[in-house]
Design a protein around this motif. Sequence first.
Motif, mmCIF file in Angstrom:
data_model
loop_
_atom_site.group_PDB
_atom_site.id
_atom_site.type_symbol
_atom_site.label_atom_id
_atom_site.label_comp_id
_atom_site.label_asym_id
_atom_site.label_seq_id
_atom_site.Cartn_x
_atom_site.Cartn_y
_atom_site.Cartn_z
ATOM 1 N N GLY A 35 47.857 39.563 46.323
ATOM 2 C CA GLY A 35 46.492 39.897 46.715
ATOM 3 C C GLY A 35 45.640 40.290 45.522
ATOM 4 O O GLY A 35 44.467 39.907 45.424
ATOM 5 N N GLY A 36 46.227 41.068 44.610
ATOM 6 C CA GLY A 36 45.484 41.475 43.426
ATOM 7 C C GLY A 36 45.141 40.303 42.534
ATOM 8 O O GLY A 36 44.023 40.212 42.011
ATOM 9 N N ALA A 37 46.087 39.394 42.328
ATOM 10 C CA ALA A 37 45.836 38.231 41.487
ATOM 11 C C ALA A 37 44.752 37.336 42.083
ATOM 12 O O ALA A 37 43.856 36.858 41.369
ATOM 13 C CB ALA A 37 47.127 37.439 41.288
ATOM 14 N N LEU A 38 44.823 37.097 43.398
ATOM 15 C CA LEU A 38 43.809 36.260 44.057
ATOM 16 C C LEU A 38 42.428 36.906 43.991
ATOM 17 O O LEU A 38 41.420 36.233 43.727
ATOM 18 C CB LEU A 38 44.198 36.006 45.510
ATOM 19 C CG LEU A 38 45.426 35.118 45.736
ATOM 20 C CD1 LEU A 38 45.827 35.135 47.212
ATOM 21 C CD2 LEU A 38 45.153 33.688 45.284
ATOM 22 N N ARG A 39 42.367 38.218 44.215
ATOM 23 C CA ARG A 39 41.067 38.913 44.168
ATOM 24 C C ARG A 39 40.479 38.881 42.758
ATOM 25 O O ARG A 39 39.290 38.588 42.572
ATOM 26 C CB ARG A 39 41.233 40.358 44.640
ATOM 27 C CG ARG A 39 39.951 41.202 44.493
ATOM 28 C CD ARG A 39 40.166 42.645 44.891
ATOM 29 N NE ARG A 39 41.297 43.241 44.206
ATOM 30 C CZ ARG A 39 41.277 43.654 42.938
ATOM 31 N NH1 ARG A 39 40.185 43.504 42.198
ATOM 32 N NH2 ARG A 39 42.356 44.209 42.397
ATOM 33 N N LEU A 73 41.060 36.776 40.363
ATOM 34 C CA LEU A 73 40.647 35.411 40.042
ATOM 35 C C LEU A 73 39.266 35.120 40.618
ATOM 36 O O LEU A 73 38.399 34.535 39.939
ATOM 37 C CB LEU A 73 41.677 34.424 40.594
ATOM 38 C CG LEU A 73 41.351 32.943 40.444
ATOM 39 C CD1 LEU A 73 41.299 32.538 38.984
ATOM 40 C CD2 LEU A 73 42.371 32.098 41.204
ATOM 41 N N ASP A 74 39.038 35.539 41.848
ATOM 42 C CA ASP A 74 37.738 35.328 42.483
ATOM 43 C C ASP A 74 36.657 36.143 41.779
ATOM 44 O O ASP A 74 35.558 35.643 41.504
ATOM 45 C CB ASP A 74 37.827 35.717 43.962
ATOM 46 C CG ASP A 74 36.602 35.280 44.757
ATOM 47 O OD1 ASP A 74 35.801 34.459 44.258
ATOM 48 O OD2 ASP A 74 36.448 35.757 45.893
ATOM 49 N N LEU A 120 36.355 34.571 37.929
ATOM 50 C CA LEU A 120 36.018 33.153 37.754
ATOM 51 C C LEU A 120 35.347 32.521 38.955
ATOM 52 O O LEU A 120 35.007 31.334 38.921
ATOM 53 C CB LEU A 120 37.279 32.352 37.398
ATOM 54 C CG LEU A 120 37.990 32.741 36.105
ATOM 55 C CD1 LEU A 120 39.125 31.773 35.821
ATOM 56 C CD2 LEU A 120 37.030 32.786 34.931
ATOM 57 N N GLY A 121 35.163 33.265 40.042
ATOM 58 C CA GLY A 121 34.518 32.705 41.220
ATOM 59 C C GLY A 121 35.352 31.640 41.896
ATOM 60 O O GLY A 121 34.820 30.755 42.578
ATOM 61 N N VAL A 122 36.678 31.707 41.749
ATOM 62 C CA VAL A 122 37.598 30.742 42.368
ATOM 63 C C VAL A 122 38.362 31.473 43.465
ATOM 64 O O VAL A 122 39.180 32.350 43.179
ATOM 65 C CB VAL A 122 38.566 30.153 41.330
ATOM 66 C CG1 VAL A 122 39.605 29.270 42.006
ATOM 67 C CG2 VAL A 122 37.794 29.375 40.266
ATOM 68 N N PRO A 164 35.107 26.790 37.579
ATOM 69 C CA PRO A 164 34.989 28.242 37.398
ATOM 70 C C PRO A 164 33.556 28.676 37.100
ATOM 71 O O PRO A 164 32.820 27.983 36.384
ATOM 72 C CB PRO A 164 35.904 28.521 36.200
ATOM 73 C CG PRO A 164 36.847 27.372 36.148
ATOM 74 C CD PRO A 164 36.071 26.188 36.641
ATOM 75 N N ARG A 165 33.183 29.810 37.659
ATOM 76 C CA ARG A 165 31.880 30.431 37.407
ATOM 77 C C ARG A 165 32.150 31.825 36.850
ATOM 78 O O ARG A 165 32.206 32.798 37.591
ATOM 79 C CB ARG A 165 31.065 30.502 38.699
ATOM 80 C CG ARG A 165 30.665 29.133 39.244
ATOM 81 C CD ARG A 165 29.956 29.211 40.589
ATOM 82 N NE ARG A 165 30.896 29.529 41.674
ATOM 83 C CZ ARG A 165 30.973 30.698 42.271
ATOM 84 N NH1 ARG A 165 30.208 31.720 41.880
ATOM 85 N NH2 ARG A 165 31.835 30.892 43.246
ATOM 86 N N PRO A 166 32.333 31.932 35.535
ATOM 87 C CA PRO A 166 32.741 33.213 34.948
ATOM 88 C C PRO A 166 31.743 34.329 35.218
ATOM 89 O O PRO A 166 30.525 34.125 35.120
ATOM 90 C CB PRO A 166 32.826 32.900 33.450
ATOM 91 C CG PRO A 166 32.966 31.408 33.360
ATOM 92 C CD PRO A 166 32.212 30.868 34.526
ATOM 93 N N ASN A 167 32.262 35.493 35.551
ATOM 94 C CA ASN A 167 31.456 36.696 35.708
ATOM 95 C C ASN A 167 31.177 37.242 34.309
ATOM 96 O O ASN A 167 32.094 37.705 33.632
ATOM 97 C CB ASN A 167 32.231 37.714 36.543
ATOM 98 C CG ASN A 167 31.523 39.036 36.671
ATOM 99 O OD1 ASN A 167 30.463 39.260 36.088
ATOM 100 N ND2 ASN A 167 32.105 39.948 37.428
#
Length: 209
Positions: free
Chosen positions: A84-88, A90-91, A94-96, A131-134
């Motif tokens: 869950g932490g890795a998926l969050r 990543l989003d 990188l907006g993925v 990807p849409r980097p923050n």
Amino acid sequence: MGAASNEPGSDGVSAAAIRAALERFQPRTEALAGRRAAAVAIVVADGNGTRGVWLTRRSAGLRAHAGQIALPGGRIDDGEDAVGGALRELDEELGVALSQDAVLGRLDDYPTRSGYVITPVVLWAGAGWQPRPNPAEVARVALVPLPELDVPPRFLRIAESDRPVIQLPLLDTLVHAPTAAVLYQFREVALRGRHTRVAELEQPVFAWR
């Protein structure tokens, strides 16, 4: 987007092959022992005919490890597990937004000198993601082709530790542990099928803080 594919790319790598290699591997877990839990995402993605993994350069304004090459990731929140932490993260970075179905497996926990235990989670993005980097966290993102991970690692000795420091020459620079250690294990285990441990690989002194 994000669905695991059994079709190998031009490099012969497929989601099924990586998942099978990770299922044969027994990842080691580390007790926190006062450290904080973190997770990183090793994301296998396709872009412009290239299959690779995303690496980021951390924004210069970050309080810790600014400007360093890193995998998407960060501290695990209360109530989260490593996936869950890795998926969050990543989003957020990188907006993925991948789903649990994208998970192929995990690698060994890596304890850091700065007080974290990092769990690497391997994910399959496949094609179609941009990807849409923050900018608050990521200065830039690059897709490193999988064959470029086959670079010979460098092992250095430092006065401050009896463990070898690992460096990977990537992106026209040197990538250091923990990122270098995690990528090296990913290459050896997931891509080559070699049961390789990396807990003995050291970080450079500048990353100890």
